[in-house]
Every structure is written in C-alpha cells, then in structure tokens.
Design a protein around this motif. Structure first.
Motif, PDB file in Angstrom:
ATOM      1  N   ASP A  38       1.000  -1.289  -0.035  1.00 48.53           N
ATOM      2  CA  ASP A  38      -0.213  -0.071   0.000  1.00 48.53           C
ATOM      3  C   ASP A  38       0.932   1.293  -0.035  1.00 48.53           C
ATOM      4  N   ALA A  39       1.952   1.183   0.730  1.00 44.36           N
ATOM      5  CA  ALA A  39       2.695   2.480   0.855  1.00 44.36           C
ATOM      6  C   ALA A  39       3.520   2.845  -0.332  1.00 44.36           C
ATOM      7  N   THR A  77       2.049   8.658   5.880  1.00 43.51           N
ATOM      8  CA  THR A  77       0.863   9.157   6.122  1.00 43.51           C
ATOM      9  C   THR A  77       0.799  10.244   7.267  1.00 43.51           C
ATOM     10  N   GLY A 106       2.340   2.036  -3.422  1.00 43.88           N
ATOM     11  CA  GLY A 106       1.457   2.838  -4.267  1.00 43.88           C
ATOM     12  C   GLY A 106       1.403   4.385  -4.180  1.00 43.88           C
ATOM     13  N   ARG A 107       1.925   4.840  -3.051  1.00 48.76           N
ATOM     14  CA  ARG A 107       1.914   6.187  -2.960  1.00 48.76           C
ATOM     15  C   ARG A 107       3.380   6.532  -2.630  1.00 48.76           C
ATOM     16  N   GLY A 108       4.267   5.985  -3.232  1.00 46.28           N
ATOM     17  CA  GLY A 108       5.669   6.321  -3.260  1.00 46.28           C
ATOM     18  C   GLY A 108       6.283   6.354  -1.873  1.00 46.28           C
ATOM     19  N   HIS A 144       5.430   7.629   0.767  1.00 46.43           N
ATOM     20  CA  HIS A 144       5.447   8.772   1.563  1.00 46.43           C
ATOM     21  C   HIS A 144       4.510   8.519   2.658  1.00 46.43           C
ATOM     22  N   ASP A 159       2.340   4.666   8.217  1.00 47.53           N
ATOM     23  CA  ASP A 159       0.852   4.501   8.345  1.00 47.53           C
ATOM     24  C   ASP A 159       0.340   5.911   9.553  1.00 47.53           C
TER      25      ASP A 159
END
Length: 737
Positions: A285-286, A294, A288-290, A292, A367
């Motif tokens: 999941d991380a 949360t 997928g957002r490079g 970055h 996260d």
C-alpha cells in the motif's frame, strides 16, 4: 573416595566432603561393634526388590497430557486411597475435595512426566513465544513515551528502534556463546552463580523471577488489550477478564498440561504469519503512494524532547527483547545434537524478532499511527492493512493467543528457578517437591498470586507495567553475560577471545539498558522492581543462613552418634552364623503368613517390619536407623532418588558406612517423595499383608516456629495417603535444632 563425582545441576542429595566421609567410616565401625549386617539381611521377611519405574527416556507422551501411566511396583494395583477417591471428613472438607478434583483432576500416584525432545520447527514457536510476542507491546511502549514530545519526539522512533535492533543482535549472539559453554542449560542464575559467586547469582535469580512475574502480568494485559481493541465494549471488564485468564493458567498448569508441540506451536506461527502479512500488505500500500508517510494526527506536546525522554523511550522499547534467554535454559529439551539445534533455533528466533520488530516500527512510520488508550498500535496497523474483515479478527486472535502462550512459558520457568534456589538452600524445601498432579504446584501458586497482585495493582494496563519490566530482564541479562566473560577468561579454549568479545558486548549493552531503565523510570514504578530485588536478596540469604545452621547441627559428629542396643557379641567368630541361641535379641525371621485381618490379640501375634525412608546420611538419618534397629525387629532402609547418578552416589555412601542394614534404592521418574514412598509401601503391603509395617521417618524440628515452614513435613502427608491400608504405622524420630 572423594566426593563421588561432580554433582549434576539438578542434584538434590548433598555431597559429603572428606571429613564427613571419614566420619561415616568411623560411624560404620561403631555400628560394626554392636551389629552384624548378615543378621539383618537374613531377617528381612520380604523381597525388597519390587522392580523399577521406567526411566524418563522410556516414558512416552500420549495424547495432549504430559502425565503417563506407570506400571505399579511389585505387579500389584495400588490400593485405593485419598488420591484415588477417599473423601476427607466433614462437609467443608468434602466440598473442597470435590472442587479441587473438578478443577485439577484426580491425583495421580502411579504416573510420570513425559519428557519431550523437540525438533527445531517445534522448539522455535514453543520457546520463542515470549520473545516474539513482545512485538505486540515493545514498539508501542517506546512510542507511548516519544508521543509525549509530539511530532519532534516521534522523529526519534527510527534511530531508537535501530539501536534496539542492534542490541537484540548483540544479545542474541552472546547467548549463542552461552549455549556453547552450557550445553546442559545455562540460565542466568546458574551462569552468574558459577562464575561470579553466590550474591550475583541470587541477584540474577531475583531479576529472573521479577521478569517471570511481569511476563504473566504484561502478557495478559497486552492480550486483553488485543481483545478489547477488537471488542471495545469489553474494555471496562479488562481487569476481571485478565484475572480469569490467570486463573485458567493456574488450573491448566496444576493439572499438568504439557506443552504439546503442535498445539502450542500454532498460535506462535499464526502470529508470525499475521504480522508478516500485515507488514507486506502495508508495504504494498505504501509503495502505491511512493512510500510517503501518512500524516500523523495532531499531537499535544506535554514534555520537551531531551536526553531523558529519549532514554526512557529506549528503555521501554527494549522490553521487546524479553524471552531471548528461554532457549539457552532449555537446551536439554532439544533432539540431539542438543546444543547445535538450540543455537540454530536461537538464530532463527533472533532473526524473526529483528524482522518483526523492524517491520512493525516501519509500518508505524508509514501509516502515521500513534498510541491510543482505546486501541493498541498493532490493532491500528491491522485495521490499516486488513480493514475490519476476517484477517483483522485473525490477527487479533493470534496476538491474544501468542501472548497467552508467552504467559504460560513463565509457568514452566518460574518454578524451575525456585527449584534451583531450594536445591541450593536459598528457598524453602517445599519448592523441591511436585504436587499430586506432578507439577511444581507450590511454585505455580506463588507465581499466580504475585502476578495477580501486580496485574490488579496496576489496573491491567500495559503502559503502567512496562517500567517495572525492563529492570528485572536486563539485570538478569547483564549478570549472565558478565558471568560468561569470566567463564571464557578462565577457560581460554579455542576461539575464547571471540566468545569473550561477544559476551562482553552483550553485558555492556544490557548494563546500559538496565541503568537507563532504573534511573529514568525509577519514579514511574521501577523502584518496585528494585525494592523487590533487594528484599529477595535479604530473604534468600536469611533462608540460606538458617539451612546452614541446621546443616551444621546435622553433620556427623564422632561423639553424637546414637547406636542400637548390642545384638551380637562384641567380637563374633567370623565363621559363626548368628542364631537364636547365641543372639536372643537378633531380628526375628517371620513366618510366611498371608492373612490381612487385623485380629492380633497379643503382642506375640504381631509381625513387624520397620521401613526407614532416609534422604541423606546425617545425624537425623543415623538416629532414625538406630531407633529402628533398637526395636529388634527387621528393618529395611529406603532411599528415593530422582536420577540414577544420585542413586549410585547414595549407594556408595551406604557401602562406605558398612551396609549394616538392608537398603532398597528406588529411582523415581518424577521429582516427588511421597508418591513413590506410598507406591513402594503399598507394594510391600500387597506382598506381605500379614506384616505390620512401621514407617519411621527422621524429622527436623526447629525450636523457633517461624522456621518450621522451611522444612517439609512428610509424615502427615504419608499418613494421610496410607490411611486406608491396614497395619500401617507412621512415626517420626525428631531431631531438634
């Protein structure tokens, strides 16, 4: 003859020094002037060899229980007694008996404990549950301190976690050296005592026992937190739930449930798989957002970020290392080659711990999770990765289960440390014996009481218990590794420099954590652990002093030996056999009657056999033997030994004394005294039901009442167990100190 060889780590029979061996020979010569061994052996009216119990290697587990039936001695079924169904008198006594038997099961006299040899895939989850389960609360404990500094405080989580990972690696490698040096099991108490001395060994034992008590309290608190995170409505009942779980652990361990491999491996493997899946899904999941992170929720800063805050967080997070020592304690439980399999398993465990700990901390960063009073950090991560579906439920269930297993591990190790302390005369002798379900019942009950008090006193809150935890754990680590440094320095075998370096590194880092935890968390609760260690040291030293005083009083003295009334001429002819004509007071050979009725009406009709259970050749034992021989009735001495080496050592002492009376040595496959005594006497009674068996026990009687709890009272228990049998008399020969 020396000391008859080196004593094993679990030996109970005290070794005799050169002076005592010399006096034993002298006492034997004195007995020889008033007695003749041949007369006593010929007068024995029974066959004392009633067979043997199987050795531990021959006892194989059946099903999920660890108690295995053992064929009765003498080929006769045991007589029904209290352990087989007799009810105590009185309504309250009967009620208590029924409650005990429903909760714990029937007392088992004719059973033994099955010893399992574990292969690595089974040993890993069983012995690593304590260490691996700490991932559920170690990272959270670290974050709970850092969050006080707000965002600036949480920025230190990665450097502190990296330091803890290095510490895990260093301590893990150092315990590999401990396994090599102590292939028969080297816990902190044994290592520190052997290499640093008595007081450091006791301090290490205090740290270990504090650790085990807190392992139960913290594991249960964290496991209940996992449940209440999934079911928030149960949060208000956390303390009753935790107390109920501890009660279940008590009942289970008193019943003698063994740690069956497949059953107890499942929760640990499920937890490992769940955390790996949680981290893997989170990383995908991380990605997928490079990668970055949360953004974390808004935090109110309540404490400035400084050295003290960072040190407190480091000490709290280091509790993730608890349980690393477990494998070095349990080396004999592995299949051959034991030490090599133990080292391999330890390497796997440390590797898994590093990955799980580092992965959990990485997911917390990615996260943006922060500690919450309503939900654990691991539960929040599982929600992020799995939502609220079945995988989340399985993760929480696996977490609760592995934490419960970790708490149960303490129930195996705590009584073992108490046994070692009692063997070394630092704890009451009641901790040497097994209960009627062949578990160290007294140690189990003491652990339950202590853990329950701690759990309730701190309201079942993990964060409140953590400050107490690190002190005991790293105190034991430090002394154990320091002891290993001394060990390698003395031994200087092959690769000793490398081993010494690893253990010195582990000792230094453990000492740093211990001092950090003690100083930074002293006012938060660490003072309780420090005080407990101090009180433990004082109490154990006082107990040791008492036993040493009693030991000096019981040592053989040339002018304090009681002898039986002369039964033979002072210098009998070597060729002359004793006879009724020349030795009217000699022990009488008995007719082979086979009746069991208690219908003797005159003294002449009573046929006697005196049985003298003797544990060691001291003044109390000598007095009991002399008293029995003075009755001029046949005498049989009986020694119960937990292992063959110890039995052989006692036989050597007996031979050195002169073998003046018949001796039977029973090697029991379990560490109990009353059970094998009852079993043997029942078999004797079945062989000759016409005999009146008088069991004569040496008894140490202390003048001060407060010391009486330190001495086991076998006579009442033996009398209670043998009450249903006719013609059994139990008496004691007191020795006052």
């Amino acid at each position: 003859m020396g000391r008859c060889g080196a004593l094993s780590p679990s030996a109970v029979l005290p070794g005799l020094d050169e002076e005592q061996l010399r006096l034993l020979r002298r006492v034997g010569r004195e007995w020889g002037r008033v007695s003749a061994p041949d007369a006593w052996h010929r007068a024995l009216p029974v066959d004392s060899d009633l067979g043997r119990f199987p050795s531990p290697a021959e006892i194989q587990p059946v099903g999920w229980g660890r108690l295995v039936s053992v064929s009765p001695l003498g080929g006769q079924p045991p007589a029904p007694g209290m352990a087989a169904g007799e009810l105590p008198p009185g309504r309250l006594g009967r009620f208590g008996y029924h409650v005990r038997r429903v909760a714990l099961g029937a007392a088992l006299k004719s059973t033994a404990i099955a010893q399992e040899r574990m292969r690595k895939l089974v040993a890993l989850p069983v012995l690593s549950a304590d260490a691996l389960s700490s991932v559920a609360y170690g990272p959270e404990a670290m974050l709970a301190v850092l969050v006080l500094g707000g965002v600036a405080g949480l920025a230190y989580s990665v450097p502190i976690a990296a330091t803890i990972v290095f510490l895990m690696l260093a301590v893990g490698v150092s315990y590999r050296q401990t396994i090599r040096a102590y292939p028969h099991g080297g816990g902190s108490y044994i290592v520190a005592s052997d290499n640093l001395g008595r007081v450091p060994g006791l301090i290490a034992a205090a740290g270990l026992m504090t650790d085990y008590i807190l392992t139960v309290a913290v594991s249960i608190a964290s496991g209940v937190a996992a449940i209440t995170s999934a079911v928030p409505s149960l949060a208000t009942d956390a303390v009753p739930i935790g107390v109920g779980v501890i009660a279940l652990l008590l009942a289970g361990n008193l019943r003698g449930i063994r740690q069956a491999g497949a059953l107890f491996a499942a929760p640990t493997y499920a937890f490992i798989i769940a955390v790996f899946a949680l981290v893997a899904v989170g990383l995908v999941d991380a990605a997928g957002r490079g990668f970055h992170p949360t953004a974390a929720p808004h935090l109110n800063t309540t404490e400035s970020v400084g050295v003290l805050l960072v040190m407190r967080a480091f000490a709290s997070g280091s509790t993730a290392m608890t349980g690393i020592e477990a494998i070095s304690n349990a080396v004999p439980a592995f299949k051959p080659v034991e030490w090599r399999n133990a080292r391999t398993t330890l390497t796997w465990m440390v590797g898994l711990l590093l990955v799980l700990f580092a992965g959990t901390v990485a997911m917390v960063q990615l996260d943006g999770v922060v500690p919450s009073t309503r939900e654990t950090v691991l539960s929040q991560l599982a929600h992020h990765s799995f939502g609220t579906g079945p995988l989340y439920v399985l993760t929480q269930a696996a977490t609760a289960a592995v934490l419960l297993l970790a708490a149960n591990t303490a129930y195996n190790d705590f009584p073992r440390v108490l046994f070692l302390l009692a063997r070394d005369r630092h704890a009451p002798q009641i901790f040497l014996r097994l209960g009627d379900r062949l578990a160290f019942s007294n140690g189990i009950i003491l652990l339950t009481i202590a853990a329950t008090l701690v759990y309730v006193a701190f309201n079942g809150t993990t964060a409140s218990l953590i400050p107490l935890y690190a002190v005991g754990v790293f105190l034991a680590f430090t002394l154990s590794q320091a002891g290993m440094v001394v060990h390698w320095w003395r031994l200087r075998d092959r690769h000793w420099r490398k081993s010494l370096f690893f253990n010195a590194t582990g000792a230094l880092l453990s000492a740093v954590v211990f001092l950090t935890a003690g100083l930074t968390k002293f006012t938060e609760g660490a003072w309780v652990a420090v005080l407990a260690v101090g009180l433990f040291l004082v109490v154990t030293m006082r107990i040791r002093h008492h036993y040493e005083t009693v030991g000096k009083a019981l040592r053989l003295h040339p002018h304090a030996i009681e002898l039986p009334t002369p039964i033979l001429p002072a210098r009998p002819s070597p060729d002359a056999a004793p006879s009724a004509a020349t030795t009217p007071q000699s022990p009488t050979a008995l007719p082979d009657a086979r009746t069991e009725e208690e219908d003797e009406e005159t003294p002449q009709e009573i046929r006697h056999l005196s049985v003298v259970p003797i544990a060691t050749m001291d003044l109390a034992g000598m007095r009991a033997l002399a008293y029995a021989a003075s009755l001029h009735q046949p005498v049989l001495a009986l020694h119960v030994s937990p292992e063959e080496d110890e039995a052989e050592r006692f036989r050597q002492y007996w031979t050195l004394w002169g073998d003046h009376l018949p001796l039977e040595v029973v090697v029991s496959p379990y560490r109990a005294i009353v059970a094998p005594l009852v079993h043997y006497i029942e078999a004797l009674h079945a062989q000759r039901p016409d005999l009146t068996l008088t069991v004569i026990l040496p008894e140490t009687v202390t003048m001060r009442r407060r010391y009486r709890l330190l001495h086991s009272r076998i006579a009442p228990r033996l009398r209670h167990a043998l009450r249903p049998l006719p013609k059994i008399v139990i008496t004691t020969v007191p020795f006052h100190v």
